[in-house]
Design a protein around this motif. Sequence first.
Motif, PDB file in Angstrom:
ATOM      1  N   GLN A 122      53.077  29.145  46.153  1.00 56.85           N
ATOM      2  CA  GLN A 122      53.021  28.273  47.323  1.00 56.85           C
ATOM      3  C   GLN A 122      52.312  28.995  48.471  1.00 56.85           C
ATOM      4  O   GLN A 122      52.309  30.231  48.554  1.00 56.85           O
ATOM      5  CB  GLN A 122      54.431  27.902  47.749  1.00 56.85           C
ATOM      6  N   ALA A 123      51.714  28.215  49.339  1.00 60.91           N
ATOM      7  CA  ALA A 123      51.053  28.774  50.518  1.00 60.91           C
ATOM      8  C   ALA A 123      52.041  29.631  51.305  1.00 60.91           C
ATOM      9  O   ALA A 123      53.213  29.279  51.463  1.00 60.91           O
ATOM     10  CB  ALA A 123      50.512  27.650  51.395  1.00 60.91           C
ATOM     11  N   GLY A 124      51.531  30.776  51.756  1.00 58.72           N
ATOM     12  CA  GLY A 124      52.384  31.733  52.457  1.00 58.72           C
ATOM     13  C   GLY A 124      52.994  32.776  51.550  1.00 58.72           C
ATOM     14  O   GLY A 124      53.533  33.785  52.023  1.00 58.72           O
ATOM     15  N   GLY A 125      52.917  32.560  50.259  1.00 63.63           N
ATOM     16  CA  GLY A 125      53.501  33.485  49.299  1.00 63.63           C
ATOM     17  C   GLY A 125      52.578  34.644  48.963  1.00 63.63           C
ATOM     18  O   GLY A 125      51.494  34.790  49.526  1.00 63.63           O
ATOM     19  N   SER A 126      53.038  35.466  48.028  1.00 64.29           N
ATOM     20  CA  SER A 126      52.295  36.657  47.615  1.00 64.29           C
ATOM     21  C   SER A 126      52.138  36.689  46.107  1.00 64.29           C
ATOM     22  O   SER A 126      52.926  36.098  45.370  1.00 64.29           O
ATOM     23  CB  SER A 126      53.037  37.928  48.060  1.00 64.29           C
ATOM     24  N   LEU A 127      51.120  37.407  45.678  1.00 61.02           N
ATOM     25  CA  LEU A 127      50.853  37.570  44.249  1.00 61.02           C
ATOM     26  C   LEU A 127      50.087  38.864  44.070  1.00 61.02           C
ATOM     27  O   LEU A 127      49.298  39.249  44.939  1.00 61.02           O
ATOM     28  CB  LEU A 127      50.033  36.391  43.733  1.00 61.02           C
ATOM     29  N   ARG A 128      50.318  39.545  42.961  1.00 58.41           N
ATOM     30  CA  ARG A 128      49.548  40.743  42.633  1.00 58.41           C
ATOM     31  C   ARG A 128      48.888  40.550  41.279  1.00 58.41           C
ATOM     32  O   ARG A 128      49.560  40.235  40.293  1.00 58.41           O
ATOM     33  CB  ARG A 128      50.423  41.992  42.605  1.00 58.41           C
ATOM     34  N   VAL A 129      47.588  40.716  41.246  1.00 65.43           N
ATOM     35  CA  VAL A 129      46.853  40.675  39.989  1.00 65.43           C
ATOM     36  C   VAL A 129      46.442  42.091  39.611  1.00 65.43           C
ATOM     37  O   VAL A 129      46.257  42.955  40.478  1.00 65.43           O
ATOM     38  CB  VAL A 129      45.631  39.745  40.063  1.00 65.43           C
ATOM     39  N   SER A 130      46.329  42.317  38.316  1.00 61.80           N
ATOM     40  CA  SER A 130      46.023  43.643  37.775  1.00 61.80           C
ATOM     41  C   SER A 130      44.804  43.580  36.877  1.00 61.80           C
ATOM     42  O   SER A 130      44.482  42.515  36.322  1.00 61.80           O
ATOM     43  CB  SER A 130      47.207  44.169  36.959  1.00 61.80           C
ATOM     44  N   CYS A 131      44.166  44.734  36.703  1.00 59.54           N
ATOM     45  CA  CYS A 131      43.031  44.843  35.790  1.00 59.54           C
ATOM     46  C   CYS A 131      43.111  46.194  35.103  1.00 59.54           C
ATOM     47  O   CYS A 131      43.077  47.234  35.763  1.00 59.54           O
ATOM     48  CB  CYS A 131      41.723  44.710  36.551  1.00 59.54           C
ATOM     49  N   THR A 132      43.195  46.168  33.798  1.00 59.43           N
ATOM     50  CA  THR A 132      43.254  47.403  33.021  1.00 59.43           C
ATOM     51  C   THR A 132      41.886  47.704  32.436  1.00 59.43           C
ATOM     52  O   THR A 132      41.257  46.841  31.820  1.00 59.43           O
ATOM     53  CB  THR A 132      44.300  47.294  31.908  1.00 59.43           C
ATOM     54  N   PHE A 133      41.458  48.956  32.615  1.00 60.71           N
ATOM     55  CA  PHE A 133      40.136  49.439  32.195  1.00 60.71           C
ATOM     56  C   PHE A 133      40.271  50.253  30.914  1.00 60.71           C
ATOM     57  O   PHE A 133      41.216  51.044  30.773  1.00 60.71           O
ATOM     58  CB  PHE A 133      39.588  50.300  33.324  1.00 60.71           C
ATOM     59  N   SER A 134      39.326  50.097  30.014  1.00 58.82           N
ATOM     60  CA  SER A 134      39.291  50.941  28.819  1.00 58.82           C
ATOM     61  C   SER A 134      37.850  51.119  28.359  1.00 58.82           C
ATOM     62  O   SER A 134      36.967  50.355  28.738  1.00 58.82           O
ATOM     63  CB  SER A 134      40.125  50.325  27.691  1.00 58.82           C
ATOM     64  N   GLY A 135      37.631  52.169  27.563  1.00 61.67           N
ATOM     65  CA  GLY A 135      36.332  52.351  26.947  1.00 61.67           C
ATOM     66  C   GLY A 135      35.351  53.197  27.725  1.00 61.67           C
ATOM     67  O   GLY A 135      34.157  53.202  27.402  1.00 61.67           O
ATOM     68  N   GLY A 136      35.808  53.905  28.738  1.00 61.24           N
ATOM     69  CA  GLY A 136      34.907  54.752  29.515  1.00 61.24           C
ATOM     70  C   GLY A 136      35.678  55.726  30.362  1.00 61.24           C
ATOM     71  O   GLY A 136      36.909  55.792  30.294  1.00 61.24           O
ATOM     72  N   ALA A 137      34.937  56.507  31.153  1.00 56.50           N
ATOM     73  CA  ALA A 137      35.563  57.482  32.045  1.00 56.50           C
ATOM     74  C   ALA A 137      35.908  56.777  33.358  1.00 56.50           C
ATOM     75  O   ALA A 137      35.050  56.596  34.222  1.00 56.50           O
ATOM     76  CB  ALA A 137      34.627  58.644  32.282  1.00 56.50           C
ATOM     77  N   PHE A 138      37.155  56.409  33.496  1.00 50.90           N
ATOM     78  CA  PHE A 138      37.601  55.588  34.626  1.00 50.90           C
ATOM     79  C   PHE A 138      37.212  56.205  35.962  1.00 50.90           C
ATOM     80  O   PHE A 138      36.862  55.498  36.901  1.00 50.90           O
ATOM     81  CB  PHE A 138      39.113  55.403  34.527  1.00 50.90           C
ATOM     82  N   SER A 139      37.256  57.533  36.040  1.00 51.47           N
ATOM     83  CA  SER A 139      36.977  58.200  37.299  1.00 51.47           C
ATOM     84  C   SER A 139      35.532  58.022  37.753  1.00 51.47           C
ATOM     85  O   SER A 139      35.219  58.239  38.919  1.00 51.47           O
ATOM     86  CB  SER A 139      37.299  59.684  37.181  1.00 51.47           C
ATOM     87  N   SER A 140      34.656  57.645  36.851  1.00 48.74           N
ATOM     88  CA  SER A 140      33.244  57.498  37.193  1.00 48.74           C
ATOM     89  C   SER A 140      32.910  56.140  37.792  1.00 48.74           C
ATOM     90  O   SER A 140      31.796  55.934  38.267  1.00 48.74           O
ATOM     91  CB  SER A 140      32.379  57.698  35.948  1.00 48.74           C
ATOM     92  N   TYR A 141      33.858  55.230  37.743  1.00 44.85           N
ATOM     93  CA  TYR A 141      33.565  53.843  38.073  1.00 44.85           C
ATOM     94  C   TYR A 141      34.121  53.419  39.428  1.00 44.85           C
ATOM     95  O   TYR A 141      35.276  53.709  39.761  1.00 44.85           O
ATOM     96  CB  TYR A 141      34.137  52.915  36.993  1.00 44.85           C
ATOM     97  N   VAL A 142      33.278  52.704  40.163  1.00 48.65           N
ATOM     98  CA  VAL A 142      33.750  51.885  41.272  1.00 48.65           C
ATOM     99  C   VAL A 142      34.291  50.604  40.660  1.00 48.65           C
ATOM    100  O   VAL A 142      33.612  49.973  39.850  1.00 48.65           O
ATOM    101  CB  VAL A 142      32.621  51.583  42.268  1.00 48.65           C
ATOM    102  N   MET A 143      35.501  50.247  41.052  1.00 44.70           N
ATOM    103  CA  MET A 143      36.139  49.040  40.534  1.00 44.70           C
ATOM    104  C   MET A 143      36.214  48.002  41.644  1.00 44.70           C
ATOM    105  O   MET A 143      36.411  48.345  42.812  1.00 44.70           O
ATOM    106  CB  MET A 143      37.551  49.368  40.047  1.00 44.70           C
TER     107      MET A 143
END
Length: 122
Positions: free
Chosen positions: A13-34
């Motif tokens: 509902q309007a005024g509420g909160s939500l958190r979306v997530s994204c899981t990375f795989s297949g590379g060197a995570f530290s090298s990437y801007v997400m």
Amino acid sequence: QVQLAESGGGSVQAGGSLRVSCTFSGGAFSSYVMAWFRQAPGKGREFVAAIRWTGESSYSVGSVQGRFTISRDNAKTTIYLQMNSLQAEYTAVYYCAAKISIYFTDDGYPHWGHGTRVTVSS
């Protein structure tokens, strides 16, 4: 190869909160801007926020500032988008993207997830 998997979308509902997530795989995570992008019904895809390995972040100009927070957990190779004070105009499919870069520019992302839908009802 790099794979991105979003989760956490849903209806709120309007005024509420939500958190979306994204899981990375297949590379060197530290090298990437997400980054997070979103595409509202009938509109083009737009940049929301980006984050470097160090945690330094950048946000689009406009209504998301102060409402959305991007973060990353390097140990879990996951990024998050915490969305507060949601309004109906934020209804969209939210996409995760990744690129090897030191820049926060909102282009040049070769890797994309399939998106997670967020619906905000007023």
